[in-house]
Design an enzyme around this catalytic site. Sequence first.
Site, PDB file in Angstrom:
ATOM      1  N   GLN B 125       0.845  -1.189   0.000  1.00 26.00           N
ATOM      2  CA  GLN B 125       0.000   0.000   0.000  1.00 26.00           C
ATOM      3  C   GLN B 125       0.881   1.240   0.000  1.00 26.00           C
ATOM      4  OE1 GLN B 125      -2.119   0.535   3.697  1.00 26.00           O
ATOM      5  NE2 GLN B 125      -1.247  -1.342   4.488  1.00 26.00           N
ATOM      6  N   SER B 128       0.756   6.661   3.053  1.00 22.12           N
ATOM      7  CA  SER B 128       1.445   7.700   3.821  1.00 22.12           C
ATOM      8  C   SER B 128       2.570   8.366   3.041  1.00 22.12           C
ATOM      9  CB  SER B 128       2.051   7.105   5.089  1.00 22.12           C
ATOM     10  OG  SER B 128       1.052   6.631   5.941  1.00 22.12           O
ATOM     11  N   SER B 160       3.749  -0.773   3.746  1.00 25.55           N
ATOM     12  CA  SER B 160       3.866  -2.158   4.202  1.00 25.55           C
ATOM     13  C   SER B 160       4.111  -3.088   3.027  1.00 25.55           C
ATOM     14  CB  SER B 160       2.581  -2.607   4.898  1.00 25.55           C
ATOM     15  OG  SER B 160       2.227  -1.671   5.866  1.00 25.55           O
ATOM     16  N   GLU B 244     -16.921  -3.702   4.749  1.00 30.98           N
ATOM     17  CA  GLU B 244     -16.350  -4.934   5.264  1.00 30.98           C
ATOM     18  C   GLU B 244     -14.882  -4.807   5.617  1.00 30.98           C
ATOM     19  OE1 GLU B 244     -17.404  -8.407   3.044  1.00 30.98           O
ATOM     20  OE2 GLU B 244     -19.255  -7.471   2.398  1.00 30.98           O
ATOM     21  N   ASN B 360      -4.947   5.340  16.606  1.00 33.44           N
ATOM     22  CA  ASN B 360      -6.072   5.196  17.526  1.00 33.44           C
ATOM     23  C   ASN B 360      -6.580   6.542  18.032  1.00 33.44           C
ATOM     24  OD1 ASN B 360      -5.798   2.530  17.043  1.00 33.44           O
ATOM     25  ND2 ASN B 360      -5.547   1.897  19.166  1.00 33.44           N
ATOM     26  N   GLU B 361      -5.721   7.560  18.009  1.00 32.16           N
ATOM     27  CA  GLU B 361      -6.185   8.904  18.407  1.00 32.16           C
ATOM     28  C   GLU B 361      -7.175   9.441  17.369  1.00 32.16           C
ATOM     29  OE1 GLU B 361      -3.034   7.813  18.677  1.00 32.16           O
ATOM     30  OE2 GLU B 361      -3.210   7.669  20.860  1.00 32.16           O
TER      31      GLU B 361
END
Lengths: 326, 379
Positions: B125, B128, B160, B244, B360-361
């Site tokens: 991917q 970023s 990744s 999904e 998570n923020e």
Amino acid sequence: MRFLLDPEQRAFGDSLNAMLAAADTPSVVRDWSRGEHARGRALWSRIAEAGVFALAVAEAYEGLGPRPVELAVAFVELGRHAVPGPLVETVAAAILLADLADPGPAERLLPALASGEAVATLAWKGPYALDGDVATTRLALTRPGLLLSPGHGPVRPSLDPARRLTPLEPGGELLGRDPATARALAYARLATAAQALGVGQALLDRTVAHVGRRTQFGVPIGSFQAVKHRLADARIGLEFARPLLFGAALTMAPADIAAAKVTACEAAYAAARTALQLHGAIGYTAEYDLSLWLTKARALRTAWGEPDVCRAEVLRAHALSGDRRW
Amino acid sequence: MDLTHSPADEAFRAEARAWLRAHVPPDPLPSLETGEGFAAHRAWEAELAADRWSAVNWPAAYGGRDATLVRWLLFEEEYYAAGAPGRVNQNGVSLLAPTLFDHGTEEQRARVLPPMATGEVVWAQAWSEPEAGSDLASLKSRARRAAGGWLLSGQKTWSSRAAFADRAFGLFRTDPDAPKPHQGLTYLMFDLRAPGVTVRPIARLDGRPAFAELFLDEVFVPDEDVIGEPGQGWRIAMSTAGNERGLMLRSPGRFLASAGRLHRLWQAQGSPESTKDRVADALIGARAYQLFTFAAASRFLDGESLGPESSVNKVFWSEYDIALHETALDLLGTEGELADTEWAERYVFSLSGPIYAGTNEIQRDIIAERLLGLPKGRR
């Protein structure tokens, strides 16, 4: 596999929620905490009319149950509205009486529990029963067996003022020797988990409303990231307790129920800590209604199975059945 | 309300279980974040694909089994319970493929999906950039019009699998004059071996090149590799986040297997009292995640979408995964410090969970604003 409440179950929860919202439960709770039970008993009757207690009583004894999923739905709402009284104990008593070898006590006592005419409490292998002064059917689980207690001792205050702890008078009629207790404990734990989930949801909802209204530094405190993230965490905790609760209601396996109990009670307690922090000093006052849920979250954590007892139950089941249990 | 699976679904589960029992390699493959391990995992994907087990939820035409979401969940339970290898093509199967099903053309699906299923083409991917992590919409890499396609220039990072993968997909700025940062972005696929691409592997915390920087200098991408309409990239990328994909990023089967492994490790270490609660919580958390997912899958079948619920999901599993692996390392004591164990690699991998796929923020902001309705504030 369809792991969602069906429309009738959802409608049942919604109608209980609407009925309880209109009942001004905070003032009922405050009466109850002072030992004034008239309005609480009236509410009890309406809850019984809605069929809640009948869900714990078999049809043979004029009930509709036992129906654990519907009981869980109902107890979420009872927790959401902080309804006082020995609700869980009445469910546990109904199961315990139905499981006695002799059907006599069940025939005699269960119809009145299902209809709400009678209120049960239960001293479960410990000194205290909830609301022994209100209960008309006082059961004590003792060494010889299940006793119908003739009375109660002085009321001891609980951290949750609405929970009034009473010792039961020793002696009384022996209803059964060595009664089977596993199913009663399972239902009591399930109902407590559901009640805790409802308590947690109420705490979260009230706090979200509060931080949207309360302004400091010229803006609602709900716009601060530190505040938002605490509330997001409270939501996550409750969100993952819910499927455990309904999964346990479907399987009624002791380990599933224990998992639901510890998770729902921990999530509700975490929501209580967050609610108190985000209300600040306002939330620390007994006068403010938030206290009715804050203190209940603390009490439910240890009622009907402390966290470590529940965790031990999960480990025991996994040790017995290997790791493909779930 | 019912947790039992239909006889047909159970038969599917049994078929998967039997196949895995006959095919899962007896010893773990080398780490997939190494050249040797990557090749071994690619070969494993081909073995899965030969019997149509590599993407069970895809239509048969592309190499799948038309499995429902429930069957996919059952397959994943069996897959991880059998101790089967990690999935080298996870990026492709769980991110790019759903995007192609929703927004791609028939030609793109026919061309891209079959070699993805066999592991012949492994996808990285490319979201970023050095200046665009959580603030993804501020990305600067550009695609400008050329005859028959686009020319990519700029830099992607923390991609990744890109150290060893064949192709990549991501967002590029095609309209630098768009009024808002998330407008004027285009979703496209490109070849990591095309002229103008430089891949520089990045060593993860344990030294393994689990991701890479991509330097792009006038890399030609034909029109056929644009997904959806140019300028619609943000909407397309985000639409799969709420469906999904929110579930398929991490199946419950993984955590049920990890919790079981942790429980066995705890027993092997003499069931110490000190970690009893944490082991119980790992077992309980796996069950909670499984049931949460069953509920979400049931809602899909009713035609609902997951939306911001996928943020609740993501924070939960990523924190759960770290807690589980920390417990394992604590149980192993001084052995837990060894870097060349499976537990250590799984621990290092778990540390990335709260960071990637939206920190998570960011997820908590989404939960607070979209689920709880709290006001937007200064970030």
